[in-house]
Motif scaffolding. Structure first.
Motif, mmCIF file in Angstrom:
data_model
loop_
_atom_site.group_PDB
_atom_site.id
_atom_site.type_symbol
_atom_site.label_atom_id
_atom_site.label_comp_id
_atom_site.label_asym_id
_atom_site.label_seq_id
_atom_site.Cartn_x
_atom_site.Cartn_y
_atom_site.Cartn_z
ATOM 1 N N ASN A 45 40.364 126.530 37.914
ATOM 2 C CA ASN A 45 41.241 127.691 38.079
ATOM 3 C C ASN A 45 42.386 127.535 37.088
ATOM 4 O O ASN A 45 42.332 126.668 36.230
ATOM 5 N N THR A 46 43.426 128.332 37.197
ATOM 6 C CA THR A 46 44.474 128.328 36.178
ATOM 7 C C THR A 46 45.258 127.031 36.105
ATOM 8 O O THR A 46 45.926 126.780 35.108
ATOM 9 N N ASN A 47 45.194 126.207 37.137
ATOM 10 C CA ASN A 47 45.964 124.970 37.087
ATOM 11 C C ASN A 47 45.160 123.727 37.483
ATOM 12 O O ASN A 47 45.731 122.724 37.892
ATOM 13 N N ARG A 48 43.823 123.784 37.318
ATOM 14 C CA ARG A 48 43.002 122.639 37.718
ATOM 15 C C ARG A 48 41.790 122.523 36.793
ATOM 16 O O ARG A 48 41.086 123.508 36.568
ATOM 17 N N VAL A 49 41.563 121.304 36.259
ATOM 18 C CA VAL A 49 40.405 121.050 35.404
ATOM 19 C C VAL A 49 39.645 119.832 35.909
ATOM 20 O O VAL A 49 40.221 118.934 36.529
ATOM 21 N N GLU A 50 38.351 119.826 35.625
ATOM 22 C CA GLU A 50 37.477 118.723 36.019
ATOM 23 C C GLU A 50 36.891 118.117 34.746
ATOM 24 O O GLU A 50 36.326 118.834 33.918
ATOM 25 N N VAL A 51 37.054 116.804 34.584
ATOM 26 C CA VAL A 51 36.557 116.109 33.399
ATOM 27 C C VAL A 51 35.511 115.090 33.842
ATOM 28 O O VAL A 51 35.746 114.302 34.759
ATOM 29 N N THR A 52 34.355 115.116 33.182
ATOM 30 C CA THR A 52 33.287 114.152 33.446
ATOM 31 C C THR A 52 33.029 113.384 32.173
ATOM 32 O O THR A 52 32.904 113.968 31.100
ATOM 33 N N GLY A 53 32.967 112.067 32.303
ATOM 34 C CA GLY A 53 32.683 111.253 31.130
ATOM 35 C C GLY A 53 32.740 109.782 31.450
ATOM 36 O O GLY A 53 32.865 109.370 32.616
ATOM 37 N N LEU A 54 32.671 109.004 30.405
ATOM 38 C CA LEU A 54 32.673 107.551 30.516
ATOM 39 C C LEU A 54 34.069 107.037 30.201
ATOM 40 O O LEU A 54 34.585 107.262 29.098
ATOM 41 N N LEU A 55 34.680 106.381 31.185
ATOM 42 C CA LEU A 55 36.012 105.824 30.979
ATOM 43 C C LEU A 55 35.921 104.507 30.223
ATOM 44 O O LEU A 55 34.942 103.773 30.347
ATOM 45 N N ARG A 56 36.944 104.212 29.455
ATOM 46 C CA ARG A 56 36.974 102.970 28.682
ATOM 47 C C ARG A 56 36.833 101.775 29.621
ATOM 48 O O ARG A 56 37.496 101.698 30.652
ATOM 49 N N GLY A 57 35.897 100.893 29.281
ATOM 50 C CA GLY A 57 35.686 99.675 30.063
ATOM 51 C C GLY A 57 34.752 99.832 31.243
ATOM 52 O O GLY A 57 34.520 98.877 31.973
ATOM 53 N N GLU A 58 34.235 101.037 31.467
ATOM 54 C CA GLU A 58 33.310 101.260 32.584
ATOM 55 C C GLU A 58 31.920 101.581 32.051
ATOM 56 O O GLU A 58 31.756 101.961 30.897
ATOM 57 N N SER A 59 30.919 101.413 32.928
ATOM 58 C CA SER A 59 29.541 101.649 32.488
ATOM 59 C C SER A 59 28.898 102.864 33.155
ATOM 60 O O SER A 59 27.789 103.229 32.802
ATOM 61 N N ALA A 60 29.580 103.479 34.105
ATOM 62 C CA ALA A 60 29.035 104.654 34.791
ATOM 63 C C ALA A 60 29.983 105.834 34.603
ATOM 64 O O ALA A 60 31.204 105.676 34.573
ATOM 65 N N GLN A 61 29.397 107.015 34.482
ATOM 66 C CA GLN A 61 30.194 108.240 34.356
ATOM 67 C C GLN A 61 31.022 108.469 35.604
ATOM 68 O O GLN A 61 30.604 108.132 36.708
ATOM 69 N N ARG A 62 32.192 109.090 35.413
ATOM 70 C CA ARG A 62 33.033 109.495 36.534
ATOM 71 C C ARG A 62 33.490 110.923 36.307
ATOM 72 O O ARG A 62 33.596 111.386 35.178
ATOM 73 N N THR A 63 33.771 111.595 37.399
ATOM 74 C CA THR A 63 34.299 112.953 37.351
ATOM 75 C C THR A 63 35.647 112.947 38.055
ATOM 76 O O THR A 63 35.750 112.514 39.197
ATOM 77 N N LEU A 64 36.657 113.426 37.353
ATOM 78 C CA LEU A 64 38.017 113.457 37.891
ATOM 79 C C LEU A 64 38.561 114.872 37.800
ATOM 80 O O LEU A 64 38.283 115.594 36.835
ATOM 81 N N VAL A 65 39.360 115.267 38.786
ATOM 82 C CA VAL A 65 39.987 116.594 38.809
ATOM 83 C C VAL A 65 41.485 116.413 38.607
ATOM 84 O O VAL A 65 42.142 115.700 39.375
ATOM 85 N N PHE A 66 42.018 117.052 37.575
ATOM 86 C CA PHE A 66 43.435 116.965 37.241
ATOM 87 C C PHE A 66 44.116 118.295 37.542
ATOM 88 O O PHE A 66 43.558 119.360 37.300
ATOM 89 N N TYR A 67 45.353 118.212 38.055
ATOM 90 C CA TYR A 67 46.122 119.400 38.435
ATOM 91 C C TYR A 67 47.298 119.577 37.494
ATOM 92 O O TYR A 67 47.948 118.614 37.089
ATOM 93 N N PHE A 68 47.571 120.824 37.146
ATOM 94 C CA PHE A 68 48.707 121.176 36.319
ATOM 95 C C PHE A 68 49.684 121.940 37.194
ATOM 96 O O PHE A 68 49.309 122.910 37.847
ATOM 97 N N THR A 69 50.936 121.494 37.217
ATOM 98 C CA THR A 69 51.930 122.130 38.073
ATOM 99 C C THR A 69 52.537 123.337 37.377
ATOM 100 O O THR A 69 52.577 123.400 36.145
ATOM 101 N N THR A 70 53.012 124.266 38.175
ATOM 102 C CA THR A 70 53.714 125.414 37.619
ATOM 103 C C THR A 70 55.170 125.028 37.492
ATOM 104 O O THR A 70 55.789 124.557 38.429
#
Length: 117
Positions: A45-70
């Motif tokens: 939505n206008t203030n929330r994104v979901e990123v999926t990928g491989l984090l540095r130092g890890e071997s499995a993909q992760r999905t994280l949801v980040f929020y942007f404040t107004t």
């Protein structure tokens, strides 16, 4: 033991060992999450994104949801800037690190950064 029960038992063991990359996680505040690869990026939505990928130092993909404040800045402006960075990281895998940091709720917004390897 009946064949269907063995199959069900084997399936439950396999599912238990499967990576949990499909479940979105909420990131901790003020901790940078550095993605070596970005495999998915979704604007929820206008203030929330979901990123999926491989984090540095890890071997499995992760999905994280980040929020942007107004705040003083429209969150959609910040989201669109992060969109461009994530797309660049997706189009040129291995050339960039894509970093997202979750700000404290209500005080600071999430931030994103793109750096060359």
């Amino acid at each position: 033991m009946n064949r269907s029960l063995r199959t069900a038992a084997l399936l439950s063991v396999c599912l238990g060992l499967a990576p949990t990359a499909l479940a979105a996680e909420t990131p901790r505040f003020d901790v940078p999450y550095v993605f070596e690869t970005v495999d998915g990026y979704a604007v929820l939505n206008t203030n929330r994104v979901e990123v999926t990928g491989l984090l540095r130092g890890e071997s499995a993909q992760r999905t994280l949801v980040f929020y942007f404040t107004t705040g003083s800045t429209d969150p959609s402006t910040l989201v669109s800037r992060c969109d461009r960075m994530a797309l660049l990281a997706m189009n040129k895998p291995g050339l960039y690190f894509f970093e997202m940091t979750q700000g404290q709720s209500g005080f600071t917004s999430s931030t994103c950064r793109l750096t060359r390897r």
